[in-house]
Design a protein around this motif. Sequence first.
Motif, PDB file in Angstrom:
ATOM      1  N   GLN A 267     122.231  16.673  29.594  1.00 53.36           N
ATOM      2  CA  GLN A 267     122.845  16.582  28.263  1.00 53.36           C
ATOM      3  C   GLN A 267     123.385  15.181  27.981  1.00 53.36           C
ATOM      4  OE1 GLN A 267     125.025  20.113  27.149  1.00 53.36           O
ATOM      5  NE2 GLN A 267     126.670  18.829  26.367  1.00 53.36           N
ATOM      6  N   GLU A 268     123.946  14.566  29.009  1.00 53.22           N
ATOM      7  CA  GLU A 268     124.476  13.193  28.857  1.00 53.22           C
ATOM      8  C   GLU A 268     123.313  12.222  28.619  1.00 53.22           C
ATOM      9  OE1 GLU A 268     126.832  12.143  32.258  1.00 53.22           O
ATOM     10  OE2 GLU A 268     127.289  10.162  31.437  1.00 53.22           O
ATOM     11  N   SER A 269     122.219  12.419  29.322  1.00 51.45           N
ATOM     12  CA  SER A 269     121.045  11.549  29.119  1.00 51.45           C
ATOM     13  C   SER A 269     120.551  11.663  27.677  1.00 51.45           C
ATOM     14  CB  SER A 269     119.919  11.938  30.087  1.00 51.45           C
ATOM     15  OG  SER A 269     120.311  11.709  31.422  1.00 51.45           O
ATOM     16  N   VAL A 270     120.534  12.897  27.148  1.00 47.52           N
ATOM     17  CA  VAL A 270     120.078  13.092  25.762  1.00 47.52           C
ATOM     18  C   VAL A 270     121.043  12.402  24.793  1.00 47.52           C
ATOM     19  CG1 VAL A 270     119.614  14.807  23.952  1.00 47.52           C
ATOM     20  CG2 VAL A 270     118.853  15.237  26.309  1.00 47.52           C
TER      21      VAL A 270
ATOM     22  N   GLY B 276     122.311   9.646  32.149  1.00 50.11           N
ATOM     23  CA  GLY B 276     123.596  10.021  32.738  1.00 50.11           C
ATOM     24  C   GLY B 276     123.438  10.995  33.888  1.00 50.11           C
ATOM     25  N   ALA B 277     124.568  11.551  34.335  1.00 49.99           N
ATOM     26  CA  ALA B 277     124.576  12.438  35.506  1.00 49.99           C
ATOM     27  C   ALA B 277     124.003  13.814  35.181  1.00 49.99           C
ATOM     28  CB  ALA B 277     125.994  12.574  36.042  1.00 49.99           C
TER      29      ALA B 277
ATOM     30  N   ALA C  47     116.848  13.502  39.155  1.00 51.25           N
ATOM     31  CA  ALA C  47     116.500  13.114  40.527  1.00 51.25           C
ATOM     32  C   ALA C  47     115.250  13.835  41.021  1.00 51.25           C
ATOM     33  CB  ALA C  47     117.671  13.418  41.449  1.00 51.25           C
ATOM     34  N   GLY C  48     114.968  14.998  40.468  1.00 51.27           N
ATOM     35  CA  GLY C  48     113.817  15.767  40.942  1.00 51.27           C
ATOM     36  C   GLY C  48     114.058  16.402  42.298  1.00 51.27           C
ATOM     37  N   LEU C  49     115.268  16.902  42.512  1.00 49.88           N
ATOM     38  CA  LEU C  49     115.628  17.451  43.831  1.00 49.88           C
ATOM     39  C   LEU C  49     114.732  18.625  44.229  1.00 49.88           C
ATOM     40  CD1 LEU C  49     119.542  17.294  43.656  1.00 49.88           C
ATOM     41  CD2 LEU C  49     117.939  15.712  44.780  1.00 49.88           C
ATOM     42  N   ARG C  50     114.384  19.464  43.262  1.00 48.93           N
ATOM     43  CA  ARG C  50     113.588  20.654  43.603  1.00 48.93           C
ATOM     44  C   ARG C  50     112.141  20.309  43.932  1.00 48.93           C
ATOM     45  NH1 ARG C  50     115.337  24.112  38.476  1.00 48.93           N
ATOM     46  NH2 ARG C  50     115.511  21.976  37.678  1.00 48.93           N
ATOM     47  N   LEU C  51     111.725  19.095  43.570  1.00 45.10           N
ATOM     48  CA  LEU C  51     110.367  18.654  43.913  1.00 45.10           C
ATOM     49  C   LEU C  51     110.310  18.147  45.359  1.00 45.10           C
ATOM     50  CD1 LEU C  51     107.773  18.612  42.287  1.00 45.10           C
ATOM     51  CD2 LEU C  51     108.311  16.293  41.525  1.00 45.10           C
TER      52      LEU C  51
ATOM     53  N   VAL D  43     112.575   7.076  22.514  1.00 47.73           N
ATOM     54  CA  VAL D  43     113.682   6.568  23.335  1.00 47.73           C
ATOM     55  C   VAL D  43     113.669   7.322  24.664  1.00 47.73           C
ATOM     56  CG1 VAL D  43     116.155   6.137  23.509  1.00 47.73           C
ATOM     57  CG2 VAL D  43     115.070   6.171  21.245  1.00 47.73           C
ATOM     58  N   VAL D  44     113.538   6.571  25.759  1.00 52.88           N
ATOM     59  CA  VAL D  44     113.493   7.169  27.102  1.00 52.88           C
ATOM     60  C   VAL D  44     114.842   6.955  27.786  1.00 52.88           C
ATOM     61  CG1 VAL D  44     112.419   6.981  29.393  1.00 52.88           C
ATOM     62  CG2 VAL D  44     111.005   6.757  27.319  1.00 52.88           C
ATOM     63  N   ALA D  45     115.403   8.019  28.369  1.00 51.43           N
ATOM     64  CA  ALA D  45     116.591   7.885  29.227  1.00 51.43           C
ATOM     65  C   ALA D  45     116.106   7.859  30.666  1.00 51.43           C
ATOM     66  CB  ALA D  45     117.562   9.038  29.005  1.00 51.43           C
ATOM     67  N   ALA D  46     116.198   6.689  31.300  1.00 56.10           N
ATOM     68  CA  ALA D  46     115.660   6.486  32.651  1.00 56.10           C
ATOM     69  C   ALA D  46     116.790   6.543  33.682  1.00 56.10           C
ATOM     70  CB  ALA D  46     114.963   5.130  32.722  1.00 56.10           C
ATOM     71  N   PRO D  47     116.446   6.760  34.965  1.00 57.10           N
ATOM     72  CA  PRO D  47     117.483   6.644  36.002  1.00 57.10           C
ATOM     73  C   PRO D  47     118.115   5.255  35.913  1.00 57.10           C
ATOM     74  CG  PRO D  47     115.427   7.526  36.933  1.00 57.10           C
ATOM     75  CD  PRO D  47     115.118   7.088  35.530  1.00 57.10           C
ATOM     76  N   ALA D  48     119.439   5.161  36.036  1.00 53.63           N
ATOM     77  CA  ALA D  48     120.153   3.892  35.799  1.00 53.63           C
ATOM     78  C   ALA D  48     119.577   2.739  36.623  1.00 53.63           C
ATOM     79  CB  ALA D  48     121.638   4.077  36.098  1.00 53.63           C
ATOM     80  N   ALA D  49     119.157   3.026  37.844  1.00 54.08           N
ATOM     81  CA  ALA D  49     118.642   1.955  38.713  1.00 54.08           C
ATOM     82  C   ALA D  49     117.216   1.547  38.368  1.00 54.08           C
ATOM     83  CB  ALA D  49     118.703   2.410  40.171  1.00 54.08           C
ATOM     84  N   GLU D  50     116.579   2.286  37.470  1.00 49.52           N
ATOM     85  CA  GLU D  50     115.149   2.068  37.205  1.00 49.52           C
ATOM     86  C   GLU D  50     114.867   1.598  35.784  1.00 49.52           C
ATOM     87  OE1 GLU D  50     113.130   2.422  39.683  1.00 49.52           O
ATOM     88  OE2 GLU D  50     114.314   3.635  41.071  1.00 49.52           O
TER      89      GLU D  50
END
Length: 234
Positions: free
Chosen positions: A89-92, A85-86, A20-24, A58-65
Amino acid sequence: MTAQLNARGDVAVLVPAAGAGLRLGPGGPKALRLLAGEPLLVHAIRRVAAAPSVRAIVVAAPAAEVSAVRELLAPVAPVTVVAGGAERQESVSLALAAVPAGVGIVLVHDAARALTPPELIESVAAAVRAGHPAVIPVLPVVDTIKEVRPGRAELEVVLGTVDRAVLRSVQTPQGFRYDVLVAAHAAAADPLTDDAGLVEKAGLPVACVPGSELAMKITRPMDLILAEALLHVS
Ligand code: CTP
Ligand code: MG
């Protein structure tokens, strides 16, 4: 024109980009935030695709994107895009499941390290090819590091000073023999922030190669300003 990947390359690069990039701060998923007018993910993938060993990405993208990212990257390089994923590690893990058959070396590389030079990707891949089951790029630690008893910042008490000479900051890409990364993810219990940590838990050695200042992770707003300045030398 879409760049071609090297059909004779032996490396698949997994690019977790679903955070999500929350810290940005506010502004949408970090991988899609702009740096000099282009999304961080485009900067990252262009450099990955320029590494001669790379056969697949292979790119793991945000599910909505997922479809937006497919369209975004189509002119940049041939990539497979899956929903992440959330947790990182799940995204990988989800990206790992989409690696084409026959690839012997897998690199895991944060989209947030958008200015990583192709040469670093090559040096990590070369160390895995030379026989190391797991390889990480590292830099020396520049700050003095204290161990504290955690609490509210102004009340924390120092327990001791850690010997900086034996510490390293860890970057990506992290490289693995394909079978080693698959086994490490299959055995993973608690989520970790890096993949080499999973391999360490499995008791296998992890080797280090010199990292690069350009492989800095864009995490906080100030990092975007630094990255923009670094674009001129990367
Ligand atoms: N990542 C991911 N899936 C997640 C979380 C992170 O693919 N569920 C990716 C990010 O997109 C990033 C990399 O892992 O490329 C490193 O994570 P980090 O720098 O922490 O990015 P974010 O999680 O997006 O940022 P923040 O922690 O500030 O929200
Ligand atoms: Mg994160």
